[in-house]
Each structure stands twice: as structure tokens, then as C-alpha cells.
Design a protein around this motif. Structure first.
Motif, PDB file in Angstrom:
ATOM      1  N   ARG A 471      44.455  26.753  34.949  1.00 10.92           N
ATOM      2  CA  ARG A 471      45.583  25.901  34.077  1.00 10.92           C
ATOM      3  C   ARG A 471      44.914  26.409  32.663  1.00 10.92           C
ATOM      4  O   ARG A 471      45.709  26.187  31.555  1.00 10.92           O
ATOM      5  N   ASP A 472      43.745  26.793  32.294  1.00  6.72           N
ATOM      6  CA  ASP A 472      43.115  26.939  31.134  1.00  6.72           C
ATOM      7  C   ASP A 472      43.586  28.360  30.524  1.00  6.72           C
ATOM      8  O   ASP A 472      43.250  28.961  29.280  1.00  6.72           O
ATOM      9  N   ALA A 473      44.554  29.057  31.336  1.00  8.64           N
ATOM     10  CA  ALA A 473      45.179  30.622  30.872  1.00  8.64           C
ATOM     11  C   ALA A 473      44.224  31.671  30.982  1.00  8.64           C
ATOM     12  O   ALA A 473      44.408  32.603  30.572  1.00  8.64           O
ATOM     13  N   THR A 474      43.215  31.476  31.781  1.00  3.72           N
ATOM     14  CA  THR A 474      42.358  32.574  32.108  1.00  3.72           C
ATOM     15  C   THR A 474      42.176  32.874  33.664  1.00  3.72           C
ATOM     16  O   THR A 474      42.394  31.796  34.290  1.00  3.72           O
ATOM     17  N   THR A 475      41.813  34.022  33.865  1.00  2.00           N
ATOM     18  CA  THR A 475      41.413  34.567  35.213  1.00  2.00           C
ATOM     19  C   THR A 475      39.787  34.702  35.225  1.00  2.00           C
ATOM     20  O   THR A 475      39.509  35.497  34.171  1.00  2.00           O
ATOM     21  N   ARG A 476      39.104  34.104  36.223  1.00  3.76           N
ATOM     22  CA  ARG A 476      37.714  34.388  35.764  1.00  3.76           C
ATOM     23  C   ARG A 476      37.347  35.669  37.250  1.00  3.76           C
ATOM     24  O   ARG A 476      37.715  35.210  38.433  1.00  3.76           O
ATOM     25  N   LEU A 477      36.480  36.585  37.000  1.00  2.00           N
ATOM     26  CA  LEU A 477      36.042  37.222  38.314  1.00  2.00           C
ATOM     27  C   LEU A 477      34.338  36.829  38.045  1.00  2.00           C
ATOM     28  O   LEU A 477      33.737  36.839  37.256  1.00  2.00           O
ATOM     29  N   TRP A 478      33.937  36.500  39.465  1.00  2.00           N
ATOM     30  CA  TRP A 478      32.499  36.095  39.917  1.00  2.00           C
ATOM     31  C   TRP A 478      31.832  37.239  40.770  1.00  2.00           C
ATOM     32  O   TRP A 478      32.519  37.465  41.694  1.00  2.00           O
ATOM     33  N   VAL A 479      31.087  37.676  40.324  1.00  2.00           N
ATOM     34  CA  VAL A 479      30.378  38.899  40.996  1.00  2.00           C
ATOM     35  C   VAL A 479      29.051  38.390  41.789  1.00  2.00           C
ATOM     36  O   VAL A 479      28.420  37.413  41.342  1.00  2.00           O
ATOM     37  N   PHE A 480      29.257  38.876  43.120  1.00  2.00           N
ATOM     38  CA  PHE A 480      28.233  38.514  44.099  1.00  2.00           C
ATOM     39  C   PHE A 480      26.963  38.981  44.178  1.00  2.00           C
ATOM     40  O   PHE A 480      27.192  40.315  43.916  1.00  2.00           O
ATOM     41  N   PRO A 481      25.925  38.610  44.445  1.00  2.00           N
ATOM     42  CA  PRO A 481      24.610  39.220  44.356  1.00  2.00           C
ATOM     43  C   PRO A 481      24.539  40.006  45.669  1.00  2.00           C
ATOM     44  O   PRO A 481      25.178  39.683  46.883  1.00  2.00           O
TER      45      PRO A 481
END
Length: 481
Positions: A471-481
Motif C-alpha cells: 500500500r506504500d505504492a511500491t513493489t520490492r524485489l528481494w534477491v535470494f543468496p
């Protein structure tokens, strides 16, 4: 004024255990009056509900517990005012177990709180400066090369080779040390749509090849997840789009809108292919069958509508007794699971629209999301009661039902990794949490990066990325090790 009763003065049972724990926490906080406690909660804009002094008094007298979100708000305030300052997440987990037993009449057990030694070792103290350095190092993936050197789900190692940094650049070393030692994902820079048209991001979906990432708000946006570049925007919905799904062959992207429509798009060209008005009110989710021959949509009107996406002909209209927030097919396509507002999951035979089994009951508030594990042996659910659950779907295994308690407030979404070894949950508390779905144990600390409620999560097909919509108007990508 409520007098603190002795153990003998309270009726024995699960409600007594909850009341005593609350009395002790209140004592640690200096025994504020019930009206003051109610006021403290009401003054907090970041808490999800209000709690009357009458409700607090009933709790302290072993009365019927309120909804979890009210108890969560009360415990949060008491922890912050406690002279011992106990860990908030662990305290909430403990109280949720007590609340769960009190609500079920003592027939369930409180979940175990994992010890510090059972959590992954943190490679460095989580100070803001080091976190900023780590994020800046991770941003090198966008300007350099992400070189996968492994292929197992959750075990893909990335060499961060920045264009303007030596191989022993201290930031690159820091990020590698973090990922290799903790096994936890690192947040990449947030994806922002144009500020004038982005209200909030509600859903995320990867294409089958992993080359595209779809995000939704009033517009549908297609991104290159490897570079973070916006490729195109799809316009057609007149209100928020709550759901998105790619067809198994990647030819189509289906979206579900608050405007009551389901729309299909050609993701390569961005052109609209078709749209349906099958629901009387918002459509909360869409899903393709594994063979791509059926498209299911879940509506606020309590129906799940199934169509043939090629011919657009209706196949089935499955009616429920409450709103349906999500409907998904099992990996073999045989079942259709529906997450319902009445706190249950209904299972249907997808070929006939007939009930496949009795509903799954256990949540005490609406079910927001549902997902099958890739092998079909587990079903995960997210609920407004503050928990996620994992249900065994194969009677020939030794899997048992698990309750995952840890979020502070509503759990919004659930997503399995491609091989089913990880389960991601998203919540109203703005965190993303990772779990071992087979054991129900949390994996490390919550992932922080969003500034508001996180609605949905999706793993990339190779398991190297986790995308989250907020809802903060962003999409985040999380990269896995």
C-alpha cells in the motif's frame, strides 16, 4: 478499578492463563488504569483498532477474548511501556498462542517461540548505516551483472559485479557476506510507477519465463525484473486492480479489478484482448488452471466464475455464502480452492463445480489468500485473524496442520517458492516473513522495507527473486543468496 485476582480467584482454563499473562504484563508497565490503556491505544495512528476500557476489564477478569487485532494493540502498548522491554514479536507470538487456546476452549496449544540459537546467525548488527550500505551494494545488480552460479531453489548465489567497483569493493564484500551467511534475501531498490497514477500496489505476478513482472494499481505495469526497468503500462481498469495472473504459456495476462471487470492482455504488445463483467462488485483475484484452459475469478458478490480464456465462454459459476477473496487451482488442476470472508476455505471439483470435501475450518476471521504448494501436498492460507495456516492435502504423508503466528495484525498474502521449501507471508504490519512450511517454523527475522501494509508476494520461477506489493505504492524485489 479492576483488582488483580489471584490464581485461585480466576476460573481455571485457557482464559485464566491469558488473563494472568496480561496482568503480569500490565504490572511491568506500571499498572496503568484501564481508561489510560484505552487512551494509549486510541492515540496510536499505527495500530489497527481501538480497545475500550470495558474490553480490557473483561480480559483481566478472564472474560471472552475479543478479536485478535484488539488484543494485539493492547499488548503492543503494554510492551512499549514495560520496564523490562521484552521483545515485541516474541511477546505477541506468545499471547497469540494464549488467545488461540482461549478462543478454542483450550483445545489447541500455544506455538513454541523459537530460541535465539534456532534463528540464522546475523552477519552484522542491523544498524541503519549498515543496512543502507547493504542496500546500496545490492543496487549494483541493476547496473552490473547478476551471475547465477547455482540452481537450487533458495540456493542461488549471486556475484555482485559493479561496473565501477573493484572485485574487493567493501560494499560488494558486505553484501556477499550478508547473503552467504544469513541465507536471507536482500531488498533491491523499490519499483515506483508514475507518482500521479500510482495509488498503491496491490498484486504481483511473474511470467512463466521470469522475464516479466506484472504489478497492479489503477494501471497494470510490466517490468524487467533483472534491470528494474518499466517496459510498458496497460490501461483499461477504471479502479484498482486487485489481482493478476499469467497464463501457463505466457500468452495472456489476466487482471481483476475493483471496477467489477476481469481483463485479459497480450503482455508482449500491451494490447487488451478481452474483458468480462461476471461479478456484481469488486473482483479480488484471478487464476489460470495449470493447463491454461480455464480462468477463475473471485468476487465480492460471493461467486467464483470460471471461463474458457480462449473462447471467452463461461464454464461454471460457483456460488458461496460470503465474499471470496481468492480462488486458485491445485497443481494437477483437479481442485479449486476459494478463500472466503466467513473464515473458511471451500474446495471444489474444478471439472464440475461440485464440493470436493467439507470446508477447511480453523481461522477466526476472513481468509484473504490461499495457495497450493507446487507438489499439491500442502495448502497455505492467510487470514485477518493474524495467522497463516498450512493444511495437509495428502493423507498418505505425515504432514500436520500448522499455525504460523508472528505478524502483528492481518496476514494478507501467502506464496510458496517454486520447489515448495519456503513460504512467504505478507501482512498489515508492513513485513514479509519466511517460513519452513513443513515445520511451521520462521526462517530468520521479518523482512522490512515497505512503509505500509504488504498485500501480496510472488516468487520468480527460478526462485531467485521474491516480489512484494504494498500500500506504500511500491513493489520490492528481494534477491535470494
Amino acid at each position: 478499578m479492576v483488582e488483580i485476582p489471584t490464581e485461585d480467584e480466576l476460573p481455571k482454563g485457557a482464559r485464566r492463563d491469558l488473563a494472568l499473562a496480561l496482568h503480569r504484563l500490565r504490572a511491568d508497565a506500571g499498572r496503568p488504569s484501564l481508561r489510560d490503556l484505552s487512551k494509549f491505544v486510541r492515540e496510536r495512528d499505527d495500530l489497527g483498532d481501538a480497545v475500550s476500557h470495558e474490553t480490557i476489564g473483561a480480559l483481566l477478569r478472564s472474560g471472552k477474548p475479543p478479536r485478535w487485532i484488539k488484543l494485539e494493540c493492547l499488548v503492543t502498548v503494554l510492551v512499549e511501556k514495560s520496564i523490562r522491554r521484552p521483545d515485541l514479536d516474541k511477546t505477541l507470538l506468545y499471547f497469540h498462542g494464549l488467545w488461540d487456546r482461549a478462543m478454542s476452549g483450550g483445545n489447541s496449544t500455544a506455538p513454541e517461540v523459537p530460541s535465539e540459537t534456532e534463528l540464522p546467525e546475523a552477519p552484522f548488527p542491523p544498524t541503519p548505516d549498515l543496512q543502507r550500505e547493504a542496500l546500496r551494494a545490492a543496487a549494483g545488480i541493476f547496473s552490473g551483472t547478476a551471475d547465477p552460479t547455482g540452481g537450487n531453489d533458495g540456493d542461488i548465489y549471486f556475484k555482485i559485479i559493479e561496473d565501477n567497483a573493484a572485485p574487493n569493493d567493501p560494499l560488494a564484500v558486505l553484501i556477499r557476506a550478508h547473503t552467504h551467511r544469513s541465507g536471507l534475501p536482500i531488498a533491491l531498490p523499490a519499483l515506483h510507477g508514475p507518482s500521479e497514477s500510482t495509488v498503491m500496489n496491490c498484486a504481483v505476478a511473474f511470467s512463466p519465463s521470469g522475464a516479466l513482472l506484472a504489478t497492479t494499481d489503477k494501471e497494470i505495469r510490466l517490468w524487467d525484473p533483472a534491470t528494474g526497468r518499466l517496459l510498458r503500462s496497460l490501461r483499461g481498469h477504471t479502479d484498482i486492480a486487485w489481482g493478476a495472473a499469467f497464463s501457463p504459456d505466457g500468452r495472456w495476462l489476466a487482471t481483476a479489478g475493483h471496477d467489477g471487470t476481469v481483463r485479459m492482455w497480450d503482455p508482449e504488445t500491451g494490447r487488451a484482448h478481452a474483458y468480462y463483467v461476471d461479478h456484481d462488485g469488486p473482483v479480488w483475484g484471478v487464476a489460470f488452471s495449470p493447463d491454461g484452459r480455464l480462468l477463475a475469478s473471485a468476487g465480492h458478490d460471493g461467486t467464483v466464475t470460471v471461463r474458457d480464456p480462449e473462447t471467452q465462454k463461461p464454464f461454471a459459476n460457483i456460488r458461496h455464502t460470503s465474499s471470496v477473496y481468492r480462488a486458485v487451482f491445485s497443481p494437477d488442476g483437479r481442485l479449486l480452492a476459494a478463500a472466503c470472508d466467513e473464515g473458511i476455505v471451500r474446495l471444489w471439483v474444478s471439472a464440475t463445480g461440485e464440493p470436493a470435501s467439507p470446508p477447511l475450518r480453523g481461522h477466526r476471521d476472513r481468509v484473504n489468500d490461499v495457495a497450493f504448494s507446487p507438489d499439491g501436498r500442502m495448502l497455505a492460507t492467510a487470514s485477518a485473524d493474524g495467522t497463516a495456516r498450512v493444511w495437509p492435502m495428502d493423507s498418505t504423508t505425515d504432514l500436520t496442520e500448522r499455525t504460523l503466528a508472528g505478524h502483528r495484525g492481518t496476514v494478507e498474502g501467502v506464496a510458496f517458492s517454486p520447489k515448495g521449501r519456503l513460504l512467504a507471508t505478507t501482512g498489515h504490519d508492513g513485513t514479509v516473513r519466511l517460513w519452513n512450511p513443513a515445520t511451521g517454523r520462521p526462517l530468520g527475522s521479518p523482512l522490512h522495507g515497505h512503509a505500509d501494509c504488504v498485500f501480496r508476494a510472488a516468487f520468480s520461477p527460478d526462485g531467485s527473486f521474491l516480489a512484494t506489493a504494498s500500500r506504500d505504492a511500491t513493489t520490492r524485489l528481494w534477491v535470494f543468496p
